[in-house]
Design an enzyme around this catalytic site. Sequence first.
Site, PDB file in Angstrom:
ATOM      1  N   TYR A   7     -18.735 -22.938  -4.037  1.00 23.71           N
ATOM      2  CA  TYR A   7     -17.443 -23.371  -4.579  1.00 23.71           C
ATOM      3  C   TYR A   7     -16.323 -22.378  -4.282  1.00 23.71           C
ATOM      4  O   TYR A   7     -15.175 -22.629  -4.633  1.00 23.71           O
ATOM      5  CB  TYR A   7     -17.550 -23.547  -6.105  1.00 23.71           C
ATOM      6  CG  TYR A   7     -18.039 -22.274  -6.765  1.00 23.71           C
ATOM      7  CD1 TYR A   7     -17.162 -21.247  -7.084  1.00 23.71           C
ATOM      8  CD2 TYR A   7     -19.389 -22.090  -7.022  1.00 23.71           C
ATOM      9  CE1 TYR A   7     -17.621 -20.068  -7.649  1.00 23.71           C
ATOM     10  CE2 TYR A   7     -19.865 -20.926  -7.583  1.00 23.71           C
ATOM     11  CZ  TYR A   7     -18.968 -19.917  -7.897  1.00 23.71           C
ATOM     12  OH  TYR A   7     -19.421 -18.746  -8.442  1.00 23.71           O
ATOM     13  N   GLY A   8     -16.641 -21.252  -3.648  1.00 21.14           N
ATOM     14  CA  GLY A   8     -15.658 -20.188  -3.475  1.00 21.14           C
ATOM     15  C   GLY A   8     -15.499 -19.752  -2.035  1.00 21.14           C
ATOM     16  O   GLY A   8     -15.273 -20.561  -1.141  1.00 21.14           O
ATOM     17  N   THR A   9     -15.664 -18.460  -1.797  1.00 13.75           N
ATOM     18  CA  THR A   9     -15.374 -17.873  -0.491  1.00 13.75           C
ATOM     19  C   THR A   9     -16.378 -18.247   0.592  1.00 13.75           C
ATOM     20  O   THR A   9     -16.138 -17.964   1.762  1.00 13.75           O
ATOM     21  CB  THR A   9     -15.291 -16.337  -0.578  1.00 13.75           C
ATOM     22  OG1 THR A   9     -16.576 -15.811  -0.924  1.00 13.75           O
ATOM     23  CG2 THR A   9     -14.238 -15.900  -1.603  1.00 13.75           C
ATOM     24  N   LEU A  10     -17.489 -18.903   0.230  1.00 18.31           N
ATOM     25  CA  LEU A  10     -18.476 -19.321   1.232  1.00 18.31           C
ATOM     26  C   LEU A  10     -18.208 -20.717   1.786  1.00 18.31           C
ATOM     27  O   LEU A  10     -18.853 -21.139   2.744  1.00 18.31           O
ATOM     28  CB  LEU A  10     -19.895 -19.264   0.642  1.00 18.31           C
ATOM     29  CG  LEU A  10     -20.425 -17.866   0.365  1.00 18.31           C
ATOM     30  CD1 LEU A  10     -21.687 -17.933  -0.493  1.00 18.31           C
ATOM     31  CD2 LEU A  10     -20.690 -17.115   1.658  1.00 18.31           C
ATOM     32  N   GLU A  82     -24.686 -12.270  -3.312  1.00 18.18           N
ATOM     33  CA  GLU A  82     -24.088 -12.596  -4.605  1.00 18.18           C
ATOM     34  C   GLU A  82     -24.530 -11.630  -5.712  1.00 18.18           C
ATOM     35  O   GLU A  82     -24.195 -11.832  -6.877  1.00 18.18           O
ATOM     36  CB  GLU A  82     -24.421 -14.039  -5.000  1.00 18.18           C
ATOM     37  CG  GLU A  82     -23.918 -15.084  -4.022  1.00 18.18           C
ATOM     38  CD  GLU A  82     -22.398 -15.243  -3.999  1.00 18.18           C
ATOM     39  OE1 GLU A  82     -21.671 -14.466  -4.653  1.00 18.18           O
ATOM     40  OE2 GLU A  82     -21.919 -16.166  -3.316  1.00 18.18           O
TER      41      GLU A  82
END
Length: 170
Positions: A7-10, A82
């Site tokens: 849901y983010g920087t990936l 992570e």
Amino acid sequence: MTRVFVYGTLKKGQPNHHRMLDPANGHARFLAAARTVDKYPLVIAGEHNIPYLMNAPGEGERVRGEIYGVDDRMLSFLDAFECVPAMYQRTVVRLQVDERAGGSSSSVSSSSPPPPPSPSEDVPAEGATVDAHVYSTTTYEAAWRALPTHESYDAYGDHGLAFVGRESRH
């Protein structure tokens, strides 16, 4: 293959997506765009403006992201990246598929051919609900509860909080 929801920087177009493409990290195959069935607070926090999905179901927004099928090597890489369990915890989340991947262009690693897709189980149908692993956190500062929540994260968005990648941190 294990399903992982990012849901983010990936996500595609975000600063760490290249890590999903690196065959040295393992294999990842884009399966679908999706959103959480339950609401979760997705906040941008800390001195590096990192997106955090707080493990507080029922609060926040139905978070949008991407489902990937990953092999064991990529899953191990993602756990280390992570900082599981210190920073994030890998848990299972229920998702609603918004748009499924199509054709062979959905493979994001080219070091070896992707495993053959299993019928319908591999790429879920639009509108289906599926479970996937997600990196969320139960270890957050109390002040984060007062931060604005987001339905979708974009490092380059109009929130004014510039993400600081690992390579730029001091």
